[in-house]
Design an enzyme around this catalytic site. Structure first.
Site, PDB file in Angstrom:
ATOM      1  N   SER A 141       9.325  14.276   3.865  1.00  0.00           N
ATOM      2  CA  SER A 141       9.126  13.790   2.498  1.00  0.00           C
ATOM      3  C   SER A 141       8.279  14.823   1.762  1.00  0.00           C
ATOM      4  CB  SER A 141       8.367  12.459   2.538  1.00  0.00           C
ATOM      5  OG  SER A 141       7.818  12.157   1.269  1.00  0.00           O
ATOM      6  N   TYR A 154       1.608   7.246   5.881  1.00  0.00           N
ATOM      7  CA  TYR A 154       2.917   7.838   5.557  1.00  0.00           C
ATOM      8  C   TYR A 154       2.806   9.361   5.458  1.00  0.00           C
ATOM      9  CZ  TYR A 154       7.464   8.375   3.238  1.00  0.00           C
ATOM     10  OH  TYR A 154       8.743   8.745   2.921  1.00  0.00           O
TER      11      TYR A 154
END
Ligand SMILES: NC(=O)c1ccc[n+]([C@@H]2O[C@H](COP(=O)([O-])OP(=O)(O)OC[C@H]3O[C@@H](n4cnc5c(N)ncnc54)[C@H](O)[C@@H]3O)[C@@H](O)[C@H]2O)c1
Length: 258
Positions: A141, A154
């Site tokens: 990401s 995350y």
């Protein structure tokens, strides 16, 4: 961009980015295994790919469970005899203040997003080494590079995914195996839609998000799929141990004016 008849496992392909990746591979004649914990949507995705005359098959798996991952990979080898590409895409997202995050929530996120990539890679590598070829693509990401408040778990998982990719490329490059991370930005998936709905004014959040995009749109799952096909193909044969940012220019800027 030739991937015809290649055997490709895409984890988390019942929805979102994984589904977009699966669709792009089958469009170009690959055999795609949709490996997902969600049986209902996984089967529906595979059924839809087959109806359009292509080759998509569903295999249920929880990527955080080593036993299930081993059984999934054994089934693929029994049925197709080889594995050309693994796309480690399955992931869960949790944005939450660190002080409110439960130990179990931290463990779950890291188990799916990071340990899942380790378990799946470990199971496909022996086959790829026998073949003398293979590509492992890790969907990280843009949170791996710059992040936001309340994203500790995350961001940690995704930047670890980038580091994992580099070491994997060094260890198995001499066996003919490449490894590349893809770092998508805001991508239109069920997860993104849930994130939009998570505030009082979803329309305002959507407008604010679009404003960050110099190209005037967010990423689509097909954008990620097209990049994955290229990286898996021989055209990308010198690309390994690195990551490609696919965020429409979001991370290039220091400041966005009103
Ligand atoms: N959507 C975005 O904006 C965005 C941006 C950057 C990176 N990503 C990453 O892309 C990947 C896919 O995200 P998405 O937005 O498509 O998410 P999504 O929630 O829309 O889809 C995720 C898929 O993974 C599956 N899954 C979840 N846990 C699993 C498990 N334990 N085993 C097997 N499958 C499991 C789900 O069933 C679902 O089909 C994730 O790794 C995410 O972190 C997403």
């Amino acid at each position: 961009m030739e991937v015809r008849d290649k055997v490709v496992i895409v984890t988390g392909a019942a929805a979102g980015i994984g589904r977009g990746v699966a669709e792009e591979f089958v469009l170009r004649g690959a055999i795609v295994l949709i490996a997902d914990i969600d049986v209902e949507h996984g089967e529906a995705t595979a059924e839809q790919l087959r109806r359009s005359g292509n080759r998509g098959f569903f295999i249920p798996v929880d990527v955080s469970d080593g036993r299930q991952v081993r059984a999934m990979v054994e089934r693929v080898i029994d049925n197709f005899g080889r594995i050309d590409t693994l796309v480690n895409n399955a992931g869960v997202v949790l944005f939450k203040p660190l002080l409110d995050m439960e130990e179990s929530e931290w463990d779950h996120l890291l188990s799916v997003d990071l340990k899942g990539a380790f378990l799946c890679s470990k199971q496909v590598l022996p086959t790829m080494m026998q073949q003398g070829s293979g590509v492992i693509l890790n969907i990280a990401s843009n949170h791996a590079l710059s992040t936001l408040p309340d994203s500790e778990a995350y961001a940690a998982a995704k930047s670890a995914m980038v580091a994992f990719t580099k070491s994997l490329a060094l260890s198995y490059g001499p066996k003919g195996i490449r490894s590349v991370a893809i770092c998508p930005g805001f991508t239109d998936t069920p997860h993104y839609q849930r994130w939009l709905q998570d505030v009082e004014d979803p329309k305002a959040r959507e407008r604010e998000t679009l404003r960050l995009h110099p190209l005037g749109r967010i990423v689509s799952p097909a954008d990620v799929g097209k990049l994955a096909v290229f990286l898996a193909s021989e055209d990308a044969s010198m690309i390994t141990g690195t990551s490609v940012v696919l965020d429409g220019g979001v991370s290039a800027q220091l400041y966005v004016s009103e």
